[in-house]
Enzyme design. Structure first.
Site, PDB file in Angstrom:
ATOM      1  N   GLU A   3       3.257 206.318  58.754  1.00 57.64           N
ATOM      2  CA  GLU A   3       2.720 205.350  59.696  1.00 57.64           C
ATOM      3  C   GLU A   3       1.842 204.339  58.957  1.00 57.64           C
ATOM      4  O   GLU A   3       1.115 204.694  58.034  1.00 57.64           O
ATOM      5  CB  GLU A   3       1.920 206.020  60.806  1.00 57.64           C
ATOM      6  CG  GLU A   3       1.519 205.065  61.916  1.00 57.64           C
ATOM      7  CD  GLU A   3       1.007 205.762  63.163  1.00 57.64           C
ATOM      8  OE1 GLU A   3       1.036 205.145  64.241  1.00 57.64           O
ATOM      9  OE2 GLU A   3       0.572 206.927  63.067  1.00 57.64           O
TER      10      GLU A   3
ATOM     11  N   ASP B 165       2.005 202.480  67.440  1.00 55.47           N
ATOM     12  CA  ASP B 165       2.054 202.629  68.897  1.00 55.47           C
ATOM     13  C   ASP B 165       1.581 201.333  69.551  1.00 55.47           C
ATOM     14  O   ASP B 165       1.448 200.309  68.893  1.00 55.47           O
ATOM     15  CB  ASP B 165       1.219 203.832  69.349  1.00 55.47           C
ATOM     16  CG  ASP B 165      -0.193 203.791  68.770  1.00 55.47           C
ATOM     17  OD1 ASP B 165      -0.667 202.688  68.429  1.00 55.47           O
ATOM     18  OD2 ASP B 165      -0.829 204.851  68.671  1.00 55.47           O
TER      19      ASP B 165
ATOM     20  N   TYR C  29      -9.741 207.386  67.787  1.00 53.57           N
ATOM     21  CA  TYR C  29     -10.692 206.698  66.917  1.00 53.57           C
ATOM     22  C   TYR C  29     -12.125 207.090  67.275  1.00 53.57           C
ATOM     23  O   TYR C  29     -12.933 206.243  67.662  1.00 53.57           O
ATOM     24  CB  TYR C  29     -10.507 205.181  67.006  1.00 53.57           C
ATOM     25  CG  TYR C  29      -9.260 204.692  66.298  1.00 53.57           C
ATOM     26  CD1 TYR C  29      -9.252 204.530  64.915  1.00 53.57           C
ATOM     27  CD2 TYR C  29      -8.092 204.431  67.009  1.00 53.57           C
ATOM     28  CE1 TYR C  29      -8.112 204.090  64.260  1.00 53.57           C
ATOM     29  CE2 TYR C  29      -6.945 203.992  66.364  1.00 53.57           C
ATOM     30  CZ  TYR C  29      -6.953 203.829  64.986  1.00 53.57           C
ATOM     31  OH  TYR C  29      -5.820 203.398  64.331  1.00 53.57           O
TER      32      TYR C  29
ATOM     33  N   ASP D  53      -2.698 198.532  66.653  1.00 56.12           N
ATOM     34  CA  ASP D  53      -3.313 198.968  65.401  1.00 56.12           C
ATOM     35  C   ASP D  53      -2.335 199.596  64.421  1.00 56.12           C
ATOM     36  O   ASP D  53      -2.510 199.524  63.213  1.00 56.12           O
ATOM     37  CB  ASP D  53      -4.452 199.955  65.679  1.00 56.12           C
ATOM     38  CG  ASP D  53      -3.928 201.311  66.115  1.00 56.12           C
ATOM     39  OD1 ASP D  53      -3.273 201.385  67.171  1.00 56.12           O
ATOM     40  OD2 ASP D  53      -4.168 202.306  65.406  1.00 56.12           O
TER      41      ASP D  53
END
Length: 530
Positions: A484, A86, A235, A83
Site C-alpha cells: 500500500e 482507500d 490514525y 490518503d
C-alpha cells in the site's frame, strides 16, 4: 606522408567523438534519473485527488468522485486527497502531506522550478489547502474526516462507484482535537510562504486560517482521536498534541516573523516534550524530530534571539542531533535506528518507507543547514560533516529507486521493475472511463482484489510500504503492509529528488566543461598541420 596525414585525421575524429560524448546527458551513460522520479511523484498526487477533477488532469484513468461529501452535514467538503488505497479523507495525514510538500518546495523550490515542475508542485499543494479552507468552517470548527474507515475497508470499489458512508466528522470547542487543528495550521502556514510571491492574496488567506486554527488548537486542548472515535483504528495520535502545537508555532514564526511564536516554542518546550523526547522516527504522528530540526534551523540562521531563546533552541538542536545520529548509526549504547542487511533504515514492518523518507528529507535539509552555517553534526562517536549526512540520505533515496537486493524500484512506474500489484482500489480495478459498469463492494473483492495479475492502472509516483527487515518484498495486493502507498510517503521525497537532480546536473556540467577543455587542448595541438 599519407601515414602522417591519416594519423592526424584519426586523432581529429577521436576529438570529435570526445566532443559528441561530452554532449550526452548523464542518464544516457547510466545512473538514476532523479528528474524522472520527481516528475512522476507529482502524478501520484493527481491520482489521489478526490472531488471534481480539473481540465488539466493528467492521470486519465481517474474520474470525479466524492461529489456529495459534506452534503449530509450541510457543508461543502468536496475535494482534498485520499490518503492511501482507500477512500476515506483523513485530515491529520492529509495536512502532514501538505506540510511536507510545502517544506520541500521552500527548501528546493529553485531546483524544482529549473526542472519545469514548479507549477505541478503548486497545484499539488493547492489541492490540499483549498480543501482545508472549506473544512475550516468557523474559527473554532474544523472538519477532519470524511468517510468511515470500517465500512470502507469492507468494500473494494473504485472511488467513482462509492456506496460507503460519507459521514463527516468535525472538531470544535466541545470536541477538541489539538493535533489535527495544529497540523492543519502548520500546513496552511507553510503553504502561505510558498504562495507569498506568486499569489499574495491566497497566501494571506492561508495565513489567516493558520493563525485561527493554531489558536483554536492551543486554547481548547484535547486529543483528536477521543473526539473523533472513528479515526482511532486508523490514525490515532500516539504522541499526543504537544509536538503538533510546537510544529505549528515554528511554521507560523517562519510565515510571520513574529516573536510571539518563538516565545510560545520556548515557553512550552519542556511541557510539550520538544526538548525532552529523544526520538528515532519522524512521521505523520510523531513530529518531534521535525520540530527539533526546524528549531535548529532557526538557531543556526542566527537572527535576533534572546539569550533564553538561544539556550532553549540549543536544547532542541541537541535532540535533533540525537535523531540524526541515530539514523547514521553514530549514537552509543545501540541507540540507533535498525537497518536491513542492505542498509535501509528499518523502524517497523508496516509501511516502513514512511519513516525512511522522513529521515531522508531531514538528513538532506540538515546537511544544508550545516553547510550554510559552517558547522558539523555533533554525534557521541565524533563530529560528522554535512556531506556525510547527505551521502547517507542519497543511499536511502537510491535504495528506494532500485539500488537494492530486489533490484526493484519502490517508486511505482520508475525504472524497469516496480510493484505491479499495489494495494489500491482505483489502480487495481478497471478504469471508470473504460468501463462505466457499476462495481459493487463484494464484486470488487471477487473480481478485482483476488486477481493475481498486475493492476490495470499504474499508480505512477506512489511510494509503497517497502521491503521487510531482510530486504525482501512480496508483491501481492493482499500484502498491504508492503504494497500500500500513502501520500505522505511521496511528499518528503519531492525535495530530495530535486536536490539530487540538481547535484547530478552540476556534476554533469563540470564533466562537460572538462571534456570541452580536453577537446580544446587537443585541437590546439593540431594547429601545426591545419
Amino acid at each position: 606522408m599519407m601515414e602522417i596525414y591519416g594519423d592526424k585525421i584519426s586523432r581529429l575524429i577521436s576529438f570529435s567523438l570526445l566532443y559528441l560524448l561530452s554532449m550526452q546527458p548523464m542518464m544516457a551513460r547510466g545512473g538514476l534519473d532523479y528528474r524522472e522520479a520527481l516528475t512522476k511523484s507529482f502524478l501520484y498526487f493527481e491520482a489521489q485527488r478526490s472531488g471534481h477533477l480539473p481540465y488539466n488532469q493528467r492521470v486519465m484513468w481517474r474520474g470525479h468522485s466524492g461529489l456529495t461529501d459534506g452534503l449530509e452535514q450541510g457543508v461543502d467538503l468536496v475535494g482534498g486527497y485520499y490518503d492511501a488505497g482507500d477512500h476515506v479523507k483523513f485530515g491529520l495525514p492529509m495536512a502532514f502531506t501538505i506540510t511536507m510538500l510545502s517544506w520541500s518546495i521552500l527548501e528546493y523550490g529553485a531546483e524544482v522550478k529549473n526542472m519545469g515542475e514548479y507549477g505541478h508542485a503548486l497545484e499539488a499543494i493547492k489541492w490540499g489547502t483549498d480543501y482545508f479552507i472549506k473544512a475550516h468552517t468557523q474559527p473554532n470548527e474544523l472538519w477532519v474526516q470524511v468517510g468511515d474507515g470500517d465500512a470502507d475497508h469492507y468494500c473494494w470499489q473504485r472511488p467513482e462507484d462509492m456506496t460507503t458512508s460519507r459521514h463527516a466528522y468535525k472538531i470544535d470547542t466541545e470536541n477538541p482535537g489539538s493535533e489535527v487543528a495544529a497540523e492543519t495550521a502548520a500546513a496552511m502556514a507553510a503553504a502561505s510562504i510558498v504562495f507569498k510571491q506568486s499569489d499574495p492574496h491566497y497566501s494571506h488567506l492561508l495565513l489567516h486560517h493558520a493563525q485561527q486554527l493554531f489558536d483554536f488548537g492551543d486554547k481548547w486542548r484535547g486529543k483528536y482521536d477521543k473526539s473523533v472515535r472513528a479515526v482511532k483504528s486508523y490514525y490515532p495520535s500516539v504522541s499526543g498534541y504537544g509536538d503538533e502545537l510546537l510544529w505549528a508555532a515554528l511554521w507560523l514564526h517562519w510565515a510571520t516573523g513574529s516573536d510571539r511564536y518563538v516565545e510560545y516554542l520556548v515557553e512550552n518546550a519542556d511541557e510539550f516534550g520538544g526538548t525532552g523526547w529523544a526520538v528515532s522516527e519522524f512521521s505523520w504522528d510523531i513530529k518531534y524530530a521535525g520540530v527539533q530540526v526546524l528549531a535548529s534551523k532557526l538557531l543556526m540562521e542566527g537572527g535576533n534571539l534572546t539569550k533564553n531563546q538561544t539556550r532553549k533552541l540549543e536544547e532542541f538542536k541537541s535532540k535533533a542531533e540525537h535523531y540524526l545520529c541515530s539514523c547514521l548509526g553514530k549514537n552509543k549504547d545501540d541507540n540507533n535506528v535498525r537497518r536491513t542487511p542492505a542498509g535501509l533504515l528499518f523502524v517497523r514492518q508496516w509501511n516502513n518507507l514512511q519513516y525512511v523518507v522522513g529521515a531522508t528529507f531531514l538528513l538532506t535539509a540538515f546537511s544544508d543547514y550545516l553547510s550554510r552555517s559552517n558547522q558539523q553534526l555533533r554525534c557521541p562517536t565524533g563530529n560528522v560533516p554535512g556531506e556525510e549526512l547527505f551521502s547517507f540520505a542519497k543511499l536511502q533515496a537510491d535504495y528506494i529507486l532500485g539500488s537494492n537486493p530486489e533490484g526493484l524500484s519502490y517508486l511505482v512506474g520508475f525504472g524497469p521493475k516496480f510493484p505491479k500489484q499495489v494495494h489500491h482500489r482505483a489502480a487495481s480495478t478497471v478504469a471508470f472511463k473504460e468501463d462505466k459498469g457499476f462495481i459493487g463492494c463484494i464484486q470488487g473483492f471477487d473480481v478485482w482484489y483476488i486477481r493475481r495479475k498486475e493492476n490495470p492502472n499504474v499508480l505512477t509516483g506512489a511510494i509503497v510500504g517497502g521491503p521487510n527487515a531482510n530486504d525482501a518484498f512480496d508483491d501481492r495486493r493482499g500484502n498491504y503492509m508492503q504494497t500500500e502507498a500513502c501520500t505522505y510517503n511521496t511528499a518528503p521525497m519531492v525535495g530530495v529528488f530535486a536536490k539530487l537532480h540538481h547535484l547530478e546536473q552540476k556534476k554533469e556540467e563540470q564533466h562537460h566543461l572538462k571534456q570541452q577543455e580536453q577537446l580544446f587542448e587537443g585541437l590546439q595541438g593540431q594547429r601545426s598541420w591545419m
